[in-house]
Design a protein around this motif. Structure first.
Motif, PDB file in Angstrom:
ATOM      1  N   GLU A 172      -4.288  -8.118   3.290  1.00 17.96           N
ATOM      2  CA  GLU A 172      -4.090  -7.029   4.248  1.00 17.96           C
ATOM      3  C   GLU A 172      -4.965  -7.267   5.477  1.00 17.96           C
ATOM      4  OE1 GLU A 172      -3.339  -2.331   3.703  1.00 17.96           O
ATOM      5  OE2 GLU A 172      -5.326  -3.014   3.059  1.00 17.96           O
ATOM      6  N   ILE A 175      -5.710  -3.615  -3.025  1.00 15.10           N
ATOM      7  CA  ILE A 175      -4.931  -2.505  -2.461  1.00 15.10           C
ATOM      8  C   ILE A 175      -4.399  -1.623  -3.585  1.00 15.10           C
ATOM      9  CG2 ILE A 175      -2.841  -1.894  -1.197  1.00 15.10           C
ATOM     10  CD1 ILE A 175      -3.184  -4.512   0.382  1.00 15.10           C
ATOM     11  N   ARG A 235       0.826  -1.211   0.000  1.00 16.14           N
ATOM     12  CA  ARG A 235       0.000   0.000   0.000  1.00 16.14           C
ATOM     13  C   ARG A 235       0.860   1.261   0.000  1.00 16.14           C
ATOM     14  NH1 ARG A 235      -5.233   1.241   0.711  1.00 16.14           N
ATOM     15  NH2 ARG A 235      -5.837  -0.849   1.408  1.00 16.14           N
TER      16      ARG A 235
END
Length: 379
Positions: A126, A136, A102
């Protein structure tokens, strides 16, 4: 329209290679993929954080920090400057640990060219959001096609040119269906394909990603049982039933069960569960042999993706009501302080189920006791 016209779509056709490839992440796998792309004829820029690693690649065509003793193809241009690495890139491979995806996607958003495809080469889910890596990247890089490269690949073997195969997966747009040879998946597949590296194309991004995330957790389970003294029968059972868990989660998230039987599922699972070259398998072996977690890997702070994914995978499975008892067992041992042997004894005495699952049969196991509660349902 002739029969030849109707069948022409099944004939091999040429897709255009990407000429300029940026690889972000100069660890073992990033360097290996940069080597593959360079051997295929691409201009490759490799970004890394460490000056010493970058200098070694540029000066000696080596990365002795992460791939000791392996000669790299000449011409890989390494840099610590992210903007320089992305300048002119036609496709970007992101090869950093899953927990860094990210942040790096956010960093490159203002630097990457419009519509440039991004392929993720990290595997995981995640924890805070339950997002797969592709989700993401799409949230941080709107307007960019997002895919993955995944499969049964050890970095050192890939870098040395041993025969290797992997899957390149992107979601296919309507235009990609009309002209599949121009799709990012097809173009990246031919860019990465050499006499030593063979790429396959998939449109099932979810299925490929689920396989990559779950296999690490199953590999820890296999390692635990190996370290505890169990043999090949046990490992074969865990691999097979672990693949069933992968199929269930992939299907629940919109992926295809068929994908899990391919390179990114069964292939990657088999490799990772069969060798202590895998950090996931190695961690499990050490824990199964009774080594405390803080003493594993000689006390070095080694990141093991499956250790983190044991929580994120099971959290996601619970959210979508998918039973993943092997992954739950790994989580219980790693993060809940459960006894390893007792946990897997409970797993083995869970209700007897049918294969195929469509039979819907469930029988009490004779070895189950009130204190040995079966671990069949994720709670």
């Amino acid at each position: 329209m002739t029969l030849d016209d109707l069948t022409s779509r099944h004939r091999p056709s040429r897709a255009r290679r990407y000429a300029n490839v940026a690889v972000l992440g100069a660890g073992a796998w990033g360097t290996a993929l940069a080597s593959v792309a360079r051997r295929g004829g691409a201009n490759v820029r490799l970004w890394g954080r460490r000056e010493a690693v970058v200098d070694d690649i540029n000066t000696n065509a080596r990365n002795d920090t992460f791939l000791p003793g392996i000669d790299l193809p000449a011409g890989i241009a390494a840099t610590t400057d992210l903007a320089a690495a992305l300048n002119g890139a036609e496709v970007v491979l992101i090869v950093v640990p899953s927990h860094s995806i990210r942040g790096l996607c956010a960093d490159i958003a203002p630097l990457i060219g419009p519509g440039v495809p991004v392929a993720l080469c990290a595997k995981g889910i995640e924890e805070s959001t339950g997002f797969l890596m592709g989700q993401i990247a799409r949230s941080e890089l709107p307007g960019h096609p997002v895919g993955v490269i995944s499969g049964p690949t050890f970095a050192d073997e890939t870098a040395m040119g041993y025969l290797t195969a992997a899957t390149v997966a992107f979601d296919f747009t309507y235009q990609d269906r009309l002209s599949p040879f121009d799709s990012p998946a097809a173009r990246l597949a031919v860019t990465m394909s050499t006499e030593h590296f063979r790429a396959y194309v998939s449109d099932d991004l979810v299925g490929v990603e689920v396989g990559g995330a779950v296999k690490n957790v199953i590999a820890i389970a296999c390692g635990m049982m190996t370290g505890a003294g169990f043999a090949k029968n046990t490992r074969a059972a865990l691999i097979t039933r672990g693949m069933d868990e992968m199929k269930r989660l992939a299907e629940a998230l919109g992926g295809k069960r068929e994908t899990v039987t391919g390179l990114s599922g069964a292939g990657d699972l088999t490799l990772t569960c069969s060798s202590e070259s895998s950090r996931n398998m190695s961690l499990g072996v050490q824990l199964g042999a009774g080594t405390p977690r803080n003493e594993c890997f000689e006390g070095k702070p080694v990141v093991v993706e499956g250790e983190l994914n044991a929580i994120s995978v099971t959290n996601l499975a619970r959210r979508v009501h998918v039973s993943m008892p092997i992954c739950e067992a790994v989580r219980a041992v790693l993060h809940d302080g459960a006894d390893l042997r007792g946990t897997f004894a409970r797993l083995w005495s869970s209700p007897i189920e049918s294969e195929p699952r469509a039979m819907g049969l469930s029988l009490d196991h004779p070895s189950a006791t009130p204190s040995n509660t079966p671990m069949t349902e994720a709670t």
